[in-house]
Scaffold this active site. Structure first.
Site, PDB file in Angstrom:
ATOM      1  N   HIS A 122       0.833  -1.210   0.000  1.00 49.08           N
ATOM      2  CA  HIS A 122       0.000   0.000   0.000  1.00 49.08           C
ATOM      3  C   HIS A 122       0.867   1.259   0.000  1.00 49.08           C
ATOM      4  CE1 HIS A 122      -3.737  -2.217   1.677  1.00 49.08           C
ATOM      5  NE2 HIS A 122      -3.880  -1.973   0.408  1.00 49.08           N
ATOM      6  N   GLU A 173      -4.149 -13.104 -13.488  1.00 48.22           N
ATOM      7  CA  GLU A 173      -3.495 -12.879 -12.199  1.00 48.22           C
ATOM      8  C   GLU A 173      -2.984 -14.184 -11.603  1.00 48.22           C
ATOM      9  OE1 GLU A 173      -6.292  -9.719 -10.063  1.00 48.22           O
ATOM     10  OE2 GLU A 173      -7.380 -11.258 -11.181  1.00 48.22           O
ATOM     11  N   ASN A 175       0.412  -7.353 -10.008  1.00 47.46           N
ATOM     12  CA  ASN A 175       0.583  -7.431  -8.561  1.00 47.46           C
ATOM     13  C   ASN A 175       0.303  -8.846  -8.062  1.00 47.46           C
ATOM     14  OD1 ASN A 175       0.746  -4.725  -9.085  1.00 47.46           O
ATOM     15  ND2 ASN A 175      -0.849  -4.101  -7.661  1.00 47.46           N
ATOM     16  N   ASP A 176      -0.878  -9.354  -8.374  1.00 45.84           N
ATOM     17  CA  ASP A 176      -1.230 -10.703  -7.919  1.00 45.84           C
ATOM     18  C   ASP A 176      -0.478 -11.768  -8.703  1.00 45.84           C
ATOM     19  OD1 ASP A 176      -2.925 -10.588  -5.691  1.00 45.84           O
ATOM     20  OD2 ASP A 176      -4.625 -10.001  -6.929  1.00 45.84           O
ATOM     21  N   CYS A 226      -2.461  -3.957 -16.295  1.00 39.21           N
ATOM     22  CA  CYS A 226      -3.082  -2.939 -15.443  1.00 39.21           C
ATOM     23  C   CYS A 226      -2.537  -2.993 -14.018  1.00 39.21           C
ATOM     24  CB  CYS A 226      -4.601  -3.090 -15.429  1.00 39.21           C
ATOM     25  SG  CYS A 226      -5.188  -4.637 -14.723  1.00 39.21           S
TER      26      CYS A 226
END
Length: 556
Positions: A190, A416, A439-440, A487
């Site tokens: 984050h 993902e 990210n994942d 993305c």
């Protein structure tokens, strides 16, 4: 460490250079360690005092969320909701009922939940920092102390911390905080995501920061992943000036996305609400590559109606008339529970019921969301597409595509899960496009919690294994003649964006603040150089080598 020249190395997150004196977060308030000896006659009043403090903290964070935009607003809303979490409140009030004081109960309840979240790992472990932050704020409220967090600098400074609570990071002023470096965290934490949105140079996973004294002047190089202690003033000022000049050049980029020799790569924005979409529309973003729809569902006691959802989606669509908007259907689960869905506890929510898997548990929810998206699309001038998150099988892709097409929507799916990357050619038999959520994809490919400091290097999207899956997916898209976008946060790294282009990725979507940097980087290189850089990364033994090889080709 005082007055000694040294360089500490971590994981680069946000490019740029920041130079100034070190500041640190304030000390955590100390909760009472008194035993369970509160007189029974005082316990109800003590419960009320605790609830009032928690409500005050939640309201304060909600107010900040309303004034924020982008990922910062989303994080603040989620943190505010944690202050009102029934499980945590119930555990604390139960301890008060047994005789603990409010401060001691808050700390003990937090310790219980931290132990559970840490053991569960994955996405639930991400909530540990948030919960500790909430506890500190509630204890400070109870003690009548100033709210803990980042002090407001009296002069432009560099923030060093062991870790940063998302609520604190979201409130930083880029004019006063010139750089960030943390001991914990990875490139998709984050803190990293919010720092990127704010445009603050940032390095994470840096060992040795605790030895640097407050007030020591340091240089944070967010592109190289370095923190230099007491550098020569001329050297530091030159680095800052060079980074500022690069930023000025990138900010003048007006699009559209293309390489120097004219190869088109759409540069898009990630948004989550109407305000964020309107802000993104003022940049050179050509559309929206990821519209996160979770905010319409989280912290609701009942599912929003089709009419209400359609109004929310229409706000985003109307910000981009005539341009592409890619909507991601609800990506929630046990790590982001819905009050009205009744999720069961799971031992590892990161591998549990989330994303498209919700459709099997609550099929009507997905159907109603698609109805709302289709209605808003018909009433707007945007070119709307829809994609499902957490797709792992061909059957799931086919089911989603059929449901979307039945409503006149163009279907795609997120890649993902490594299984989706390995089956990309078969997924593309059913859907019109793919979007890589790096990210994942990185987390699942490397089996590494993205907030684990010891595993920060594994959470790097430059990992050759992750790049190999991206390359494979993009190649399958080229063979099928269908679009493959990115993305995830990888698209916001200008150097990596050029590598992704070399793999054959057709669009890049990122925080609106990163659009100009990515577009400008593409405009400086030709497609052949991107392809050569991409090929070079696949043979690299580690992320550092992959970055270096790409930089040698793209910047040589």
């Amino acid at each position: 460490m005082n007055g000694t020249a040294s360089v500490l190395v971590g994981t680069p997150v946000v490019p740029g250079a920041g130079y100034g004196p070190v500041i640190r977060p304030g000390a955590r308030p100390v909760a009472s360690t008194r035993g369970a000896d509160l007189p029974e006659a005082d316990r109800e009043a003590e419960k009320a005092r605790f609830r009032a403090a928690a409500e005050a903290v939640s309201d304060r964070l909600s107010g900040r969320a309303a004034a924020a935009q982008g990922a910062g607003a989303e994080v603040l809303r989620a943190t505010a909701a944690l202050a009102a979490d029934r499980g945590w409140l119930g555990a604390a009030t139960g301890l008060i009922g047994a005789g603990s004081g409010a401060e001691s109960a808050a700390a003990s309840a937090t310790d219980q939940f931290v132990a559970v979240f840490t053991k569960m790992g994955g996405l639930m472990a991400e909530r540990v920092t948030d919960l500790l932050d909430i506890c500190d704020r509630v204890v400070a409220e109870l003690l009548g102390l100033p709210e803990p967090g980042i002090p407001t600098p009296t002069a432009p400074s560099v923030l060093l911390a062991h870790d940063l609570a998302p609520a604190d990071t979201a409130g930083l002023d880029p004019d006063l905080v010139l750089g960030i470096a943390t001991t914990l965290g990875g490139p998709t934490s984050h803190t990293a995501i919010i720092a990127r949105q704010l445009g603050i140079p940032c390095v994470v996973g840096v060992a040795g920061l605790d030895e640097i004294d407050t007030g020591t002047r340091v240089l944070v190089d967010g592109a190289a992943g370095r923190v230099e202690v007491e550098p020569a003033v001329e050297q530091a000022e030159a680095a800052v000036a060079g980074a500022a000049e690069l930023r000025r050049r990138t900010e003048s980029w007006a699009g559209p996305g293309r390489t120097r020799d004219g190869h088109r790569v759409a540069v898009l924005a990630n948004v989550q609400d109407g305000a964020g979409a309107r802000a993104a529309a003022t940049t050179a973003a050509e559309g929206v590559g990821l519209f996160r729809t979770e905010l319409a569902f989280l912290d609701r006691d009942v599912e929003p109606s089709v009419d209400e959802q359609a109004r929310i989606y229409r706000e985003v669509f109307d910000a981009f008339p005539g341009r592409k908007v890619v909507v991601r259907t609800l990506d929630a689960g046990s790590d982001k529970p819905l009050r009205f869905a009744g999720f069961a506890d799971e031992p590892n929510p990161a591998l549990g019921v989330r994303g498209y898997r919700l459709a099997a548990e609550h099929p009507g929810m997905l159907e109603r969301q698609l109805d709302a998206i289709a209605r808003a699309a018909r009433e707007s001038e945007a070119s709307v597409r829809v994609m499902a998150p957490m797709i792992a099988t061909v059957a799931e892709a086919a089911q989603f595509a059929a449901a979307a097409r039945a409503r006149g929507l163009v279907p795609g799916v997120m890649v993902e899960v490594p299984a989706a990357a390995l089956l990309a050619d078969r997924l593309l038999e059913h859907v019109d496009f793919l979007s890589l959520g790096t990210n994942d994809l990185t987390q699942y490919t490397m089996a590494a919690d993205r907030l684990s400091a010891p595993l920060a290097a594994l959470s790097d999207p430059w990992q050759p294994a992750v790049l190999a899956l991206v390359a494979r997916t993009a190649t399958d898209g080229q063979r099928a003649g269908k679009a493959v976008g990115v993305c995830g946060e990888a698209a916001a790294d200008p150097l990596l964006a050029c590598v992704l282009t070399g793999f054959g990725v057709t669009s890049l979507s990122m925080a609106a603040t990163a659009v100009a940097a990515t577009g400008s980087a593409l405009a400086d290189v030709d497609l052949d150089r991107c392809r050569r850089a991409a090929e070079a990364t696949l043979d690299a033994p580690d992320p550092q080598s992959a970055r270096r090889r790409a930089a040698d080709i793209l910047q040589g």
